[in-house]
Motif scaffolding. Sequence first.
Motif, PDB file in Angstrom:
ATOM      1  N   ARG A 208       0.788  -1.133  -0.227  1.00  0.00           N
ATOM      2  CA  ARG A 208      -0.067  -0.037  -0.067  1.00  0.00           C
ATOM      3  C   ARG A 208       0.905   1.161  -0.008  1.00  0.00           C
ATOM      4  N   SER A 209       0.284   2.101  -0.702  1.00  0.00           N
ATOM      5  CA  SER A 209       1.177   3.454  -0.833  1.00  0.00           C
ATOM      6  C   SER A 209       1.266   4.264   0.553  1.00  0.00           C
ATOM      7  N   ALA A 210       2.190   4.866   0.854  1.00  0.00           N
ATOM      8  CA  ALA A 210       2.285   5.597   2.423  1.00  0.00           C
ATOM      9  C   ALA A 210       3.458   6.626   2.105  1.00  0.00           C
ATOM     10  N   GLY A 211       3.044   7.907   1.806  1.00  0.00           N
ATOM     11  CA  GLY A 211       3.851   8.935   1.386  1.00  0.00           C
ATOM     12  C   GLY A 211       5.062   9.159   2.452  1.00  0.00           C
ATOM     13  N   SER A 212       4.448   8.877   3.864  1.00  0.00           N
ATOM     14  CA  SER A 212       5.469   9.070   4.804  1.00  0.00           C
ATOM     15  C   SER A 212       6.460   8.140   5.116  1.00  0.00           C
ATOM     16  N   ALA A 213       6.574   7.013   4.486  1.00  0.00           N
ATOM     17  CA  ALA A 213       7.098   5.671   4.672  1.00  0.00           C
ATOM     18  C   ALA A 213       8.325   5.937   3.703  1.00  0.00           C
ATOM     19  N   PRO A 214       9.566   5.510   4.236  1.00  0.00           N
ATOM     20  CA  PRO A 214      10.878   5.665   3.479  1.00  0.00           C
ATOM     21  C   PRO A 214      10.506   4.776   2.129  1.00  0.00           C
ATOM     22  N   GLY A 215      11.011   5.303   0.794  1.00  0.00           N
ATOM     23  CA  GLY A 215      10.504   4.657  -0.285  1.00  0.00           C
ATOM     24  C   GLY A 215       9.007   4.683  -0.657  1.00  0.00           C
ATOM     25  N   GLY A 216       8.110   5.413   0.305  1.00  0.00           N
ATOM     26  CA  GLY A 216       6.869   5.459  -0.203  1.00  0.00           C
ATOM     27  C   GLY A 216       5.773   4.251  -0.309  1.00  0.00           C
ATOM     28  N   TRP A 217       6.434   3.366   0.192  1.00  0.00           N
ATOM     29  CA  TRP A 217       5.292   2.015  -0.011  1.00  0.00           C
ATOM     30  C   TRP A 217       5.684   1.031   1.570  1.00  0.00           C
ATOM     31  N   LEU A 218       4.506   0.504   1.773  1.00  0.00           N
ATOM     32  CA  LEU A 218       4.428  -0.359   3.106  1.00  0.00           C
ATOM     33  C   LEU A 218       4.119  -1.718   2.588  1.00  0.00           C
ATOM     34  N   LEU A 219       4.997  -2.704   3.176  1.00  0.00           N
ATOM     35  CA  LEU A 219       4.549  -4.140   2.545  1.00  0.00           C
ATOM     36  C   LEU A 219       4.320  -4.932   4.097  1.00  0.00           C
ATOM     37  N   TYR A 220       3.183  -5.823   3.683  1.00  0.00           N
ATOM     38  CA  TYR A 220       2.893  -6.644   4.810  1.00  0.00           C
ATOM     39  C   TYR A 220       2.561  -8.036   3.942  1.00  0.00           C
ATOM     40  N   GLY A 221       3.171  -9.099   5.055  1.00  0.00           N
ATOM     41  CA  GLY A 221       2.892 -10.649   4.427  1.00  0.00           C
ATOM     42  C   GLY A 221       3.881 -11.337   4.582  1.00  0.00           C
ATOM     43  N   GLU A 222       3.974 -12.435   3.912  1.00  0.00           N
ATOM     44  CA  GLU A 222       5.036 -13.562   4.095  1.00  0.00           C
ATOM     45  C   GLU A 222       5.545 -14.218   2.683  1.00  0.00           C
ATOM     46  N   ALA A 223       6.675 -14.497   2.732  1.00  0.00           N
ATOM     47  CA  ALA A 223       7.079 -15.282   1.418  1.00  0.00           C
ATOM     48  C   ALA A 223       8.005 -16.610   1.952  1.00  0.00           C
ATOM     49  N   ASP A 224       7.939 -17.743   1.485  1.00  0.00           N
ATOM     50  CA  ASP A 224       8.547 -18.643   1.807  1.00  0.00           C
ATOM     51  C   ASP A 224       9.298 -19.144   0.760  1.00  0.00           C
ATOM     52  N   GLN A 225      10.434 -19.974   0.990  1.00  0.00           N
ATOM     53  CA  GLN A 225      11.289 -20.639   0.029  1.00  0.00           C
ATOM     54  C   GLN A 225      12.000 -19.536  -0.877  1.00  0.00           C
ATOM     55  N   CYS A 283       6.558  -3.182   6.234  1.00  0.00           N
ATOM     56  CA  CYS A 283       7.936  -2.904   6.115  1.00  0.00           C
ATOM     57  C   CYS A 283       8.177  -1.837   4.948  1.00  0.00           C
ATOM     58  N   PRO A 284       8.742  -0.788   5.316  1.00  0.00           N
ATOM     59  CA  PRO A 284       9.128   0.264   4.181  1.00  0.00           C
ATOM     60  C   PRO A 284       9.780  -0.185   2.955  1.00  0.00           C
ATOM     61  N   ALA A 285       9.450   0.160   1.762  1.00  0.00           N
ATOM     62  CA  ALA A 285      10.017  -0.543   0.555  1.00  0.00           C
ATOM     63  C   ALA A 285      10.095   0.490  -0.561  1.00  0.00           C
ATOM     64  N   ALA A 286      10.721   0.279  -1.675  1.00  0.00           N
ATOM     65  CA  ALA A 286      10.821   1.296  -2.647  1.00  0.00           C
ATOM     66  C   ALA A 286      10.220   0.423  -3.976  1.00  0.00           C
ATOM     67  N   LEU A 287       9.623   1.343  -4.749  1.00  0.00           N
ATOM     68  CA  LEU A 287       9.180   0.667  -5.985  1.00  0.00           C
ATOM     69  C   LEU A 287      10.237   0.393  -6.965  1.00  0.00           C
ATOM     70  N   LEU A 288      10.342  -0.590  -7.440  1.00  0.00           N
ATOM     71  CA  LEU A 288      11.493  -1.070  -8.631  1.00  0.00           C
ATOM     72  C   LEU A 288      10.840  -0.389 -10.008  1.00  0.00           C
ATOM     73  N   GLY A 289      11.537   0.848 -10.356  1.00  0.00           N
ATOM     74  CA  GLY A 289      10.880   1.219 -11.420  1.00  0.00           C
ATOM     75  C   GLY A 289      10.557   2.827 -11.088  1.00  0.00           C
ATOM     76  N   ALA A 290       9.883   3.477 -12.034  1.00  0.00           N
ATOM     77  CA  ALA A 290       9.528   4.834 -11.880  1.00  0.00           C
ATOM     78  C   ALA A 290       8.115   4.950 -11.293  1.00  0.00           C
ATOM     79  N   PRO A 291       7.764   5.866 -10.670  1.00  0.00           N
ATOM     80  CA  PRO A 291       6.448   6.039  -9.942  1.00  0.00           C
ATOM     81  C   PRO A 291       5.306   6.008 -10.760  1.00  0.00           C
ATOM     82  N   ASP A 292       5.401   6.494 -11.930  1.00  0.00           N
ATOM     83  CA  ASP A 292       4.148   6.445 -12.870  1.00  0.00           C
ATOM     84  C   ASP A 292       4.132   5.078 -13.388  1.00  0.00           C
ATOM     85  N   THR A 293       5.028   3.935 -13.098  1.00  0.00           N
ATOM     86  CA  THR A 293       4.921   2.468 -13.655  1.00  0.00           C
ATOM     87  C   THR A 293       4.013   1.720 -12.571  1.00  0.00           C
ATOM     88  N   ALA A 294       3.286   2.419 -11.351  1.00  0.00           N
ATOM     89  CA  ALA A 294       2.869   1.718 -10.576  1.00  0.00           C
ATOM     90  C   ALA A 294       1.504   1.284 -10.780  1.00  0.00           C
TER      91      ALA A 294
END
Length: 465
Positions: A208-225, A283-294
Motif C-alpha cells: 500500500r502506498s504510504a507517502g510518509s514511509a521511506p520509499g513511499g510504500w509499506l509491505l505486509y505479508g510473508e514469503a517462503d522458499q 515494512c518500508p519499501a521502494a518501487l522498482l521502477g519509476a513512480p508512474d509505472t505503479a
Amino acid sequence: MDRDAVAGGAESASTPVAGDCVPAPPGVPPVAGGPGRDPGTDGSVHSADETAALHTGIRRTLRELLGKRATGPRNRDAVGTPEGYDSGLWAELSGQLGLPGLALAEEYGGAGCGLPELALAAEETGRVLLPSPLLATAGLAAPLVTALGTPGQRAALLPDIADGSLTCALAVPGGALSTALGLVADPGPGTPSAGWAGGGRAGGIQARSAGSAPGGWLLYGEADQVLDGHSAGLLLVAAHTGGYPRSRTLLFLVPADAPGLTRTRRTTLDETRPQARLELRDCPAALLGAPDTAEDGGPVAAALAATGVRAAVIVAAEAVGAAESALRRTVEHVWLREQFGRPIGSFQVVKHRLADLYVQVRAARSAASWAAHHADDDAGLALAQALETLRTVASETVQLHGGTGFTWEHDAHLFFKRAAADELLFGPVHRLRARAAERAGLFSPGDGRGAACPADTVDQPLRSP
C-alpha cells in the motif's frame, strides 16, 4: 571478467577442458561442447575464434579454482556458515573473475557477455554443487533490475552486483517461484493457463502506498522458499496492490536492515541451495521502477517471464554439470570396485546402465547448449530434460555406489538432493513440459484434447476416443 585476460589464462593453463563429459569406457568418445560453445547471437562476441577462446578460458579458470576451493568437505563447511556459502570464495569469484557481472553491461562494471557465457559458468558451479548466491543474484535479481529499474536504480545497484559486494534475492509469495517466473502454468481451478497473481488479494504480500514511509510504500505479508533470502543484502519482493478494481503485482526493493522485516533461514532438502522465510510487517519499501509505472503490472509480469527464461537456462546448465560430475564419479567407482575378482564395471548389466546414463547426459547437454542460444523457444524443455537427467543419474549414482552411496559422508546423496530440490523449486518436470506444449499449441481447445490434458496429467498416455 576481462575477455583478454580470460583468453590469455586459457593459453597458459594445463587442464584439458574440451567440454569433456565423463571418462567413458574404452572405445566410447567423450561428450564435447556445452552451453555457449558456439558463437552467440547477442552481439557480445564477434568471431568463432574469440568465442571459443573466451569459453575455454571461463571453463578452465573456474574448473581449476573450484576443483581446489569447492571440494566436498569445503562445501559442507560452507553451508554451515551463517551466509550458507564460502564468502571468501565468493569474493574471489566476484572480485578477480567478475562472475556475477558476467552478463551485465560494461557500463555497469560487467563483462558485457551474454547468457551463453553465464550458462557456461553455471555449468562449472553445478559440477561441484557450489553453494553460492550466483543464481539468486545474477540469474534472478540482476535481470529484473536491468529490465524494470530506473536509470538511477540501475546505476546505484548494478555495479555493486557486478563486483559481488551486493547479493540479492527474489521473494515471491506462496512458494510459487516457478509459477511467478512463467515456467509452469498457474494451477488455479478452472484457469489452467491463468497468469500468476502475486498470491491473490487475500494472501501473499500486500503493498500500500504510504507517502510518509521511506520509499513511499509499506509491505505486509510473508514469503517462503526465498533463495538466499537470509543473507542477501537486497530483497526484490513481489507484492500485490490495487485491491479488486485495479489488482496488479509490482516489484519492490527492500534492504536487509529494513524495519519490520524478519528473515529466518529454513532447513532445506538441499543445503547447497539455502532458503529463507520472510515476514514483512508494515515494512518500508521502494518501487522498482519509476513512480508512474505503479499503475500497470504488465511490465512486471513480462520481466518476470523473461527472467524465468534466463533462470531456466542457468538451472539447466547447472543440472547438466551436476549430472556429468555424478556420472564421472560413478564410472570411476565401478572401475575400481571389484567383485568376483573383476571390476563391477566390466559386468554387462553395469555397462548398459552407464551407457543409458551417458546418452541421457549427452542429450541434456545438447538441449542446454541450444537453449543458451535460443532461450525464448526452448528454455522450459531444456530445463525439463536437464532436471530429469540429473534425477536419473543421481539415483543410479547412489545405487551403483552400493552401501557407501547411502552414507552421509559420501557425496552421492548431495547430487540426489540437488535433483529433488531443483525439481521442487523450478518444476516439476511434467508441468514444465505441459507449459511448453501449451505454448506450442499442441493441445488447442478445438482439437478435443486440451480440456482432457491438464498440466498434472499431460504425461499420461492419451486414450483413443
